[in-house]
Design an enzyme around this catalytic site. Structure first.
Site, PDB file in Angstrom:
ATOM      1  N   CYS A 343       0.845  -1.194   0.000  1.00 45.08           N
ATOM      2  CA  CYS A 343       0.000   0.000   0.000  1.00 45.08           C
ATOM      3  C   CYS A 343       0.879   1.242   0.000  1.00 45.08           C
ATOM      4  O   CYS A 343       1.345   1.681   1.067  1.00 45.08           O
ATOM      5  CB  CYS A 343      -0.924   0.007   1.217  1.00 45.08           C
ATOM      6  N   CYS A 346      -0.407   4.105   2.281  1.00 45.36           N
ATOM      7  CA  CYS A 346      -0.242   3.912   3.727  1.00 45.36           C
ATOM      8  C   CYS A 346       1.212   4.059   4.152  1.00 45.36           C
ATOM      9  O   CYS A 346       1.521   4.767   5.119  1.00 45.36           O
ATOM     10  CB  CYS A 346      -0.732   2.521   4.132  1.00 45.36           C
ATOM     11  N   ASP A 347       2.101   3.380   3.462  1.00 43.92           N
ATOM     12  CA  ASP A 347       3.470   3.230   3.937  1.00 43.92           C
ATOM     13  C   ASP A 347       4.475   4.134   3.233  1.00 43.92           C
ATOM     14  O   ASP A 347       5.627   4.232   3.665  1.00 43.92           O
ATOM     15  CB  ASP A 347       3.909   1.763   3.781  1.00 43.92           C
TER      16      ASP A 347
END
Length: 525
Positions: A343, A346-347
């Site tokens: 992701c 997200c990261d």
């Protein structure tokens, strides 16, 4: 910090505070502390029930939302903006005595937890999965005085993140030890703490009466199937690991007809609210492991669950969706969440100023490379094929970026690490056979989807790729079992198409039921 529209919305929410709260601010001299101080001052000015006082927490900037005269509260280290602004609003309301909408039996279960639990969760403002974890832990801290929670913006506390080797969000620590990574529902967290939960739930599931329509999977296809079936007035249930399915991991959605822009978690929440408007029995945290088909037309199919329980239904609709495909090379599993990620939204913030690779040249891979290029030092896009498969507009944008290198006809062969985190990868040039090594800090895998159908092998017809073979009405090779969505042979894996297919399957299941001979149903009951 807050624009006029957001200020008005927040002021309207704060009217629901029933007990006075105080914002206990621990601020330094840095710019982020000044921003946080400004934000907290604006919030306190919106309600007579909110006051702002100084604190001395070791993390700066941070603040605690505390119910006046009590120890009830939650703490944020950093600025809860972006996706976490909703978490901030809910925390203000819940600490202020506004009740949660979670199921009463679940709330009682949290209150009854016996033990001292100090949670710390790491989030990024761009992570769409983090708010569910933050909000669940905040609620637990409000309900149970022996539970505490601090939500930490990893981007502001890099030394802490590096020391604890946090390379993916959300990451949760309990009493100083790693508790879990990735999106977690309140039910999942409580189940990990209350070890008797699974047995109690399994017993309750076993006691349920058979359904007329049972849907396995809670994504867009499953939700649509449930709505269309329930509107026919027949007993309908959903069994799923989580409601929302893979759409929960989708950042921006701009092709859902009539909705110009939304995000996966928001769409999933709206879908769940819609389903709950009807008499649908929703059973989450349930993983199907097998099906025993009915022995005669009109009989009951039995679905086996990982908990040991089983459910029975006259018709089934399988909407188990798909998951991210893995590269399948040495080192990938070893370094998952330690440099191997799936992701970028997200990261990605954890790789600011670093070198990363994106595996995959389709739309998702090229979009990831474009997004990451604005954060990291350099992106290497690796595509197995001799050409990229992304839309032309995305390829043009990619080509305009100076810190992106594209490698075509390149086969990733190994993820390399130092035992703690990723340090690079090797790939083979498919034209020359030469093997090359790239030094990297992170690898984002974006190579498509795999249907969640392994548990169905030998039960009904699957393609060589594992997709459920369906007809025009969603019917499978087994009478009374239907399927819809990304797990099937439907060629276009799109949310709007999955919803349409789910609706088709729901109507087809109803049509199947009303055409069953009465004697068949009576004999099978």
């Amino acid at each position: 910090m807050l624009d006029a529209n957001l200020t008005q919305q927040l002021k309207a929410y704060l009217v629901n505070i029933k007990q006075p709260i105080e914002l206990v601010a621990s601020l330094g001299e840095d710019a982020k502390s000044r921003e946080l101080g400004e934000l907290l001052g604006e919030i306190a000015a919106l309600s007579d029930q909110v006051s702002l006082i100084d604190g001395d927490d070791k993390r700066k900037p941070s603040f605690m939302i505390r119910r006046v005269g009590t120890d009830i509260g939650v703490r944020f280290a950093g600025l809860p903006m972006g996706h976490e602004f909703t978490s901030l609003v809910l925390a203000l309301l819940q600490v202020g005595g506004h009740p949660s909408k979670a199921a009463q039996d679940l709330l009682d279960q949290v209150r009854a937890l016996d033990g001292d639990y100090a949670f710390e969760s790491y989030f990024s403002q761009s992570c769409q999965n983090c708010p569910d974890v933050v909000q669940a832990l905040n609620l637990m801290a409000v309900l149970n005085p022996r539970i505490t929670h601090t939500a930490i913006d990893g981007a502001l506390f890099k030394d802490e993140v590096d020391r604890r080797k946090v390379m993916a969000v959300p990451t949760v620590f309990l009493n100083g030890e790693l508790f879990g990574q990735g999106r977690m529902e309140l039910e999942q967290i409580v189940a990990k703490l209350d070890t008797g939960t699974e047995a109690r739930v399994a017993k309750a599931i076993d006691a349920k009466e058979p359904f007329e329509v049972l849907i396995i999977g809670g994504g867009p296809a499953g939700g649509a199937a449930a709505i269309y079936a329930a509107r026919k007035g027949i007993r309908t249930g959903i069994a799923a690991e989580r409601f929302g399915g893979q759409v929960m991991d989708t950042m921006g959605i701009e092709n859902f007809i009539s909705v110009q822009h939304t995000e996966g978690p928001k769409l999933a929440a709206e879908l769940e609210r819609h389903v709950r408007d009807y008499d649908v029995d929703i059973m989450t945290l349930q993983t199907a492991t097998g099906i025993i088909p009915a022995t005669r037309e009109g009989g009951l199919h039995e679905v086996k669950l990982a908990s040991g329980a089983s459910l029975k239904a006259r018709t089934l609709i399988l909407t188990t969706g798909a998951r991210w495909r893995q590269i399948g090379v040495p080192g990938e599993d070893q370094y998952r969440n330690r440099g191997v990620a799936y992701c970028p939204h997200c990261d990605g913030p954890f790789y600011r100023g670093k070198r990363v690779a994106v595996i995959g040249g389709g739309n998702s891979g090229v979009e990831a490379a474009i997004d990451l290029a604005g954060i990291v030092a350099h992106v290497t896009l690796i595509e197995f094929d001799g050409q990229l498969r992304a839309d032309a507009v995305l390829q043009r944008k990619l080509a305009s970026l100076k810190n992106v290198t594209v490698l075509k006809s390149a086969q990733t062969t190994e993820v390399i690490g130092n035992g703690e985190k990723v340090t690079g990868l090797t790939y083979k040039d498919r034209n020359t056979g030469a093997v090359h090594t790239i030094d990297l800090d992170g690898i984002f895998v974006q190579i498509g989807l795999v249907p969640n159908t392994e548990w169905l092998k030998g039960t009904l017809a699957l393609t060589k790729h594992g997709e459920i073979e369906i007809g025009h009405h969603g019917e499978t090779s087994v009478p009374g079992i239907f399927a819809a969505g990304d797990a099937t042979t439907e060629p276009y894996k799109q949310i709007v198409i999955a919803m349409g297919a789910g609706a088709t399957a729901g109507l087809a299941a109803f049509d199947y039921l009303i055409r069953l001979p009465a004697e068949n149903v009576a004999q099978a009951a």
